[in-house]
Scaffold this active site. Structure first.
Site, short mmCIF file in Angstrom:
data_model
loop_
_atom_site.label_atom_id
_atom_site.label_comp_id
_atom_site.label_asym_id
_atom_site.label_seq_id
_atom_site.Cartn_x
_atom_site.Cartn_y
_atom_site.Cartn_z
N LYS A 22 0.85 -1.20 0.00
CA LYS A 22 0.00 0.00 0.00
C LYS A 22 0.89 1.25 0.00
CE LYS A 22 -1.71 1.59 4.06
NZ LYS A 22 -1.45 2.99 4.37
N ASN A 23 1.91 1.26 0.85
CA ASN A 23 2.70 2.49 1.04
C ASN A 23 3.73 2.73 -0.05
OD1 ASN A 23 1.13 2.96 3.21
ND2 ASN A 23 2.66 2.44 4.75
N ARG A 92 -4.94 10.82 4.28
CA ARG A 92 -3.90 11.84 4.41
C ARG A 92 -2.86 11.75 3.29
NH1 ARG A 92 -0.58 11.64 6.99
NH2 ARG A 92 -0.30 13.75 7.68
N CYS A 116 -4.99 12.32 12.48
CA CYS A 116 -5.71 11.04 12.44
C CYS A 116 -5.55 10.42 13.82
CB CYS A 116 -5.15 10.16 11.34
SG CYS A 116 -3.60 9.41 11.78
N ARG A 121 0.25 14.53 12.88
CA ARG A 121 0.80 14.25 11.55
C ARG A 121 0.87 15.50 10.67
NH1 ARG A 121 -1.27 8.56 9.66
NH2 ARG A 121 0.64 8.68 8.43
N PRO A 122 1.64 16.47 11.10
CA PRO A 122 1.79 17.70 10.31
C PRO A 122 2.52 17.43 8.98
CG PRO A 122 3.34 17.65 12.11
CD PRO A 122 2.44 16.47 12.31
N VAL A 123 2.45 18.38 8.07
CA VAL A 123 3.15 18.25 6.79
C VAL A 123 4.09 19.43 6.59
CG1 VAL A 123 1.45 16.79 5.63
CG2 VAL A 123 1.15 19.29 5.60
N ASP A 124 4.54 20.00 7.71
CA ASP A 124 5.40 21.19 7.63
C ASP A 124 6.70 20.92 6.87
OD1 ASP A 124 5.70 19.54 10.02
OD2 ASP A 124 7.39 20.84 10.48
N LEU A 125 7.22 19.71 6.97
CA LEU A 125 8.50 19.43 6.28
C LEU A 125 8.30 19.32 4.77
CD1 LEU A 125 10.00 16.89 8.84
CD2 LEU A 125 10.49 19.33 8.61
N ASP A 309 4.86 0.52 11.97
CA ASP A 309 3.65 -0.14 11.45
C ASP A 309 3.53 -1.59 11.90
OD1 ASP A 309 3.57 1.59 8.23
OD2 ASP A 309 3.09 2.20 10.27
N ARG A 401 -8.54 -0.56 4.68
CA ARG A 401 -7.67 0.45 4.04
C ARG A 401 -6.33 -0.17 3.69
NH1 ARG A 401 -7.57 6.09 6.97
NH2 ARG A 401 -6.20 6.33 5.18
C1 EPZ Z 1 4.19 6.93 6.28
O1 EPZ Z 1 3.40 7.93 6.86
C2 EPZ Z 1 3.30 5.72 6.15
N1 EPZ Z 1 2.16 6.02 5.26
C3 EPZ Z 1 2.79 5.31 7.55
O2 EPZ Z 1 2.02 4.12 7.39
C4 EPZ Z 1 3.99 5.00 8.43
O3 EPZ Z 1 3.55 4.69 9.73
C5 EPZ Z 1 4.91 6.23 8.47
O4 EPZ Z 1 5.30 6.60 7.14
C6 EPZ Z 1 6.17 5.97 9.28
O5 EPZ Z 1 6.87 4.89 8.72
C7 EPZ Z 1 2.39 6.05 3.93
O6 EPZ Z 1 3.48 5.82 3.46
C8 EPZ Z 1 1.20 6.35 3.07
P1 EPZ Z 1 6.17 10.29 8.37
P2 EPZ Z 1 3.95 9.46 6.88
O7 EPZ Z 1 6.05 11.56 7.58
O8 EPZ Z 1 4.83 9.69 5.73
C9 EPZ Z 1 6.39 13.67 11.70
C10 EPZ Z 1 0.21 2.69 7.74
O9 EPZ Z 1 -0.24 2.16 8.75
N2 EPZ Z 1 6.31 14.63 10.58
O10 EPZ Z 1 7.32 9.39 8.10
O11 EPZ Z 1 2.77 10.35 7.09
C11 EPZ Z 1 5.12 12.83 11.85
O12 EPZ Z 1 4.17 13.50 12.64
C12 EPZ Z 1 0.64 4.14 7.77
O13 EPZ Z 1 0.36 2.12 6.63
C13 EPZ Z 1 6.36 16.00 10.85
O14 EPZ Z 1 6.45 16.40 12.01
O15 EPZ Z 1 4.84 9.46 8.19
C14 EPZ Z 1 5.63 11.58 12.52
O16 EPZ Z 1 5.75 11.82 13.90
C15 EPZ Z 1 0.40 4.76 9.13
N3 EPZ Z 1 6.30 16.89 9.82
C16 EPZ Z 1 7.04 11.41 11.93
O17 EPZ Z 1 7.39 12.70 11.40
C17 EPZ Z 1 6.20 16.47 8.52
O18 EPZ Z 1 6.16 17.32 7.61
C18 EPZ Z 1 7.13 10.39 10.81
O19 EPZ Z 1 6.09 10.67 9.91
C19 EPZ Z 1 6.15 15.08 8.26
C20 EPZ Z 1 6.21 14.18 9.30
#
Ligand code: EPZ
Length: 421
Positions: A22-23, A92, A116, A121-125, A309, A401
């Site tokens: 999926k990812n 998301r 969620c 889960r911010p997207v600031d980066l 995960d 999902r």
């Molecule tokens: C991906 O989510 C996966 N989803 C998630 O899988 C997985 O748990 C996660 O990576 C971690 O491995 C998909 O790939 C679609 P991150 P993602 O950005 O990219 C913080 C599942 O069950 N962060 O790596 O959203 C964030 O809050 C799902 O299949 C910021 O602060 O995760 C988290 O604490 C759940 N700012 C950490 O970084 C940002 O701009 C890692 O998040 C981005 C992230």
């Protein structure tokens, strides 16, 4: 709303074929927006999130043809550069259209994804990285408004960007944006997850110039355009890990087909530490167990460390393993939603901040529980497989999902799982 009824106690034996990830599928589907002709994908899993992503892309004007696990996407004519709230709020990962839209069309309007169950889960980066590449971005009425019309030939400019945190979709979004930027981009502290690597491989087939995917420094040399390609999505290591834990917990022997061992080293290590036998072959993994496991400490961290995960699944294993264990979640701030549900099944778990202390019990008792997020739901299925009597799991749309044909796959291994509406 659908429920799952699980009769516990059956040992699992047999073979199960792992689906496409999926990812990996979600970002790769969005990458189709970068190409001016058809991207042909295979091993795309039949999941709700895949359907949502395809629906969003069609809304923008992508022509999509889907037959079983094959999906052809033609993004030649795009009419809309917007990802509306109604679609983004259900998934998301829709944020993954931001990079490609900006890279190819110089403009994007994407709803901010809400939080969620597992965290804000911010997207600031994602946003900071695109700004580092020259994009002008502001947030208005809950939408990310981005443009590059003020830049030389209206294109993103290559840049060096250090990501404060390891972010999987952040790395993927910026890699897609950089693929069509002017000049070279270097992403530092990049995510190394196998799904990031798979997406890079697909982009390279489309004509992108990317080096270092799978390491923490990814270099992307921007090109003028990207063309179509043919790509098979990598297998789902988290689905595989879920079935491996199920086999270890119930006892029995399960052979997973279409899986690569080097994607799951940390999980395999922990299963062996718990006392299961794990045999790896070219593209199969066999798990053998007598169901009597030792508790194992878990600490999640970015790949190649133990994947977040798989945290809930190993929590389920620890609830019935011998001994006391600590499960520490370092990625998300609220990824213990499954704990109170497991306590309803008789598990002995105490939470202290981002660490759960799990004391193994001899037997869980079936009960009615509620799924809260995708992997929490999976962990409740695992607990139900070993609990005495019947376990009813409500709100299993969360499961749909991320797990293709879950009850069929488990029943084919000898489990007793029924879906009722
Ligand atoms: C991906 O989510 C996966 N989803 C998630 O899988 C997985 O748990 C996660 O990576 C971690 O491995 C998909 O790939 C679609 P991150 P993602 O950005 O990219 C913080 C599942 O069950 N962060 O790596 O959203 C964030 O809050 C799902 O299949 C910021 O602060 O995760 C988290 O604490 C759940 N700012 C950490 O970084 C940002 O701009 C890692 O998040 C981005 C992230």
């Amino acid at each position: 709303m659908d429920k799952l009824l699980i009769q516990g106690g059956a040992r699992l034996n047999g073979e199960v074929t792992v689906s496409g990830a999926k990812n990996a599928a979600l970002p790769i589907l969005c990458a189709a927006l970068l190409a001016e002709d058809t991207l042909k994908l295979s091993s795309v899993p039949k999941l709700k999130d895949v359907g949502t992503t395809i629906h969003l892309l069609e809304h923008m004007g992508v022509k999509v043809n889907r037959q079983a696990d094959k999906v052809d996407l033609d993004a030649r004519h795009i009419q809309s550069l917007e990802a509306p709230y109604e679609m983004v709020k259900t998934m998301r990962a829709s944020i993954l259209v931001l990079g490609p839209l900006l890279a190819r069309f110089g403009k994007a309007r994407v709803s901010l994804p809400g939080g969620c169950a597992i965290g804000s889960r911010p997207v600031d980066l994602h946003i900071k990285g695109l700004q580092a590449m020259g994009a002008k971005i502001h947030i208005e009425h809950g939408y990310i408004e981005a443009t590059t019309e003020h830049l030389p030939n209206k294109r993103l400019q290559g840049a060096r960007y250090y990501m404060d945190l390891v972010t999987v979709t952040g790395t993927e979004n910026l890699m897609m944006a950089a693929a069509l930027a002017n000049g070279t981009t270097v992403l530092e502290n990049a995510a190394k997850e196998p799904e990031v690597v798979d997406m890079a491989e697909c982009l390279i087939k489309m004509g992108a110039k990317i080096k270092g995917a799978g390491t923490d420094v990814i270099t992307i040399e921007g090109v003028e355009k990207l063309h179509g390609a043919t790509h098979q999505v990598v297998c789902d290591r988290i689905e595989a890990g879920t079935y491996m834990v199920a086999a270890a917990m119930t006892g029995g022997e399960v052979k997973l087909l279409n899986v690569k061992e080097n994607l799951l080293d940390a999980v395999i290590e922990k299963l062996r530490e718990a006392g299961a036998e794990v045999i790896c072959d070219q593209n199969t993994i066999t798990v053998k167990s007598d169901g009597k496991l030792k508790a194992v400490n878990i600490r999640t961290a970015p790949h190649p460390a133990f994947p977040t995960d798989m945290q809930a699944q190993f929590m389920a294993l620890n609830t019935v393993a011998e001994g006391v264990s600590k499960v520490t979640e370092t990625i998300f701030e609220n990824r213990f939603m499954h704990v109170q549900e497991m306590q309803r099944l008789g598990a002995n778990i105490d939470i202290d901040g981002n660490t759960a202390l799990v004391k193994g019990v001899a037997q869980l008792e079936g009960a009615t529980v509620m799924a809260t997020d995708l992997r929490a739901s999976a962990s409740l299925v695992l607990a139900g497989l070993v609990a005495q009597g019947q376990t009813v799991i409500e709100r299993i749309y969360h499961l749909d999902r991320g797990y293709e044909n879950l009850e069929e796959k488990f029943n084919a291994l000898g489990a007793n799982v029924k879906r009722v509406s």
